[in-house]
Design a protein around this motif. Sequence first.
Motif, PDB file in Angstrom:
ATOM      1  N   GLN A 171      46.857  11.190 -10.417  1.00  0.00           N
ATOM      2  CA  GLN A 171      45.559  11.461 -10.307  1.00  0.00           C
ATOM      3  C   GLN A 171      45.236  11.251  -8.747  1.00  0.00           C
ATOM      4  O   GLN A 171      44.656  12.067  -7.887  1.00  0.00           O
ATOM      5  CB  GLN A 171      44.195  10.859 -10.890  1.00  0.00           C
ATOM      6  CG  GLN A 171      43.999  11.512 -12.225  1.00  0.00           C
ATOM      7  CD  GLN A 171      42.695  10.455 -12.918  1.00  0.00           C
ATOM      8  OE1 GLN A 171      43.031   9.302 -12.946  1.00  0.00           O
ATOM      9  NE2 GLN A 171      41.847  11.047 -13.441  1.00  0.00           N
ATOM     10  N   LEU A 172      45.678  10.031  -8.293  1.00  0.00           N
ATOM     11  CA  LEU A 172      45.588   9.791  -6.697  1.00  0.00           C
ATOM     12  C   LEU A 172      46.209  10.726  -5.956  1.00  0.00           C
ATOM     13  O   LEU A 172      46.012  11.086  -5.021  1.00  0.00           O
ATOM     14  CB  LEU A 172      46.237   8.305  -6.771  1.00  0.00           C
ATOM     15  CG  LEU A 172      45.294   7.255  -7.158  1.00  0.00           C
ATOM     16  CD1 LEU A 172      45.778   5.835  -6.973  1.00  0.00           C
ATOM     17  CD2 LEU A 172      43.848   7.076  -6.448  1.00  0.00           C
ATOM     18  N   PHE A 173      47.522  11.001  -6.386  1.00  0.00           N
ATOM     19  CA  PHE A 173      48.408  11.995  -5.462  1.00  0.00           C
ATOM     20  C   PHE A 173      47.486  13.269  -5.638  1.00  0.00           C
ATOM     21  O   PHE A 173      47.466  14.063  -4.284  1.00  0.00           O
ATOM     22  CB  PHE A 173      49.698  12.261  -6.247  1.00  0.00           C
ATOM     23  CG  PHE A 173      50.713  13.138  -5.666  1.00  0.00           C
ATOM     24  CD1 PHE A 173      51.332  12.909  -4.298  1.00  0.00           C
ATOM     25  CD2 PHE A 173      50.824  14.550  -6.296  1.00  0.00           C
ATOM     26  CE1 PHE A 173      51.929  13.703  -3.721  1.00  0.00           C
ATOM     27  CE2 PHE A 173      51.676  15.406  -5.563  1.00  0.00           C
ATOM     28  CZ  PHE A 173      52.376  14.988  -4.407  1.00  0.00           C
ATOM     29  N   GLU A 174      46.966  13.949  -6.438  1.00  0.00           N
ATOM     30  CA  GLU A 174      46.370  15.189  -6.728  1.00  0.00           C
ATOM     31  C   GLU A 174      44.916  15.202  -5.742  1.00  0.00           C
ATOM     32  O   GLU A 174      44.956  16.151  -5.012  1.00  0.00           O
ATOM     33  CB  GLU A 174      45.979  15.531  -7.900  1.00  0.00           C
ATOM     34  CG  GLU A 174      47.110  15.857  -8.877  1.00  0.00           C
ATOM     35  CD  GLU A 174      48.064  17.118  -8.386  1.00  0.00           C
ATOM     36  OE1 GLU A 174      47.361  18.037  -7.936  1.00  0.00           O
ATOM     37  OE2 GLU A 174      49.222  17.080  -8.414  1.00  0.00           O
TER      38      GLU A 174
END
Length: 137
Positions: free
Chosen positions: A130-133
């Motif tokens: 989620q953080l990467f996206e």
Amino acid sequence: VEQSELEEWLKGALEALELKAKELRERVVEGGEDFGALARRHSSDSATRLNGGRIPGIFPLREQPAVIAREVEVLEAGGVSEPVRLLTGYALFQLIEKKQTALEDVRRELYSELMLQRPSAVELSSFVNQLFEQSKR
């Protein structure tokens, strides 16, 4: 020992355990014997045997295997389940009481428990994804 002989022996042993569990259930349900006394004499579960079969603390059904939850959720107070097949043999469950607890009564305890739980590898992986996206936006 041939595999077929071992399988036959295992089948016989499981059938004997099931018959014993059914007999013990009948002694409680039909004969009025004390579940706890029978558990102290016949249970192979060292964690509960000394307590007369009582599982310490709360027994949340949603955390139990489906085979156990199905049998226990239909019981009325004092009721005894049919024998439940587990990996190690058969188990009987007696429902002492069902209790609905208001969230406010357990909010602090639940909060503390949740704060002490570490996230699983799947949860961590999902969070990192989620953080990467979000970082790509």
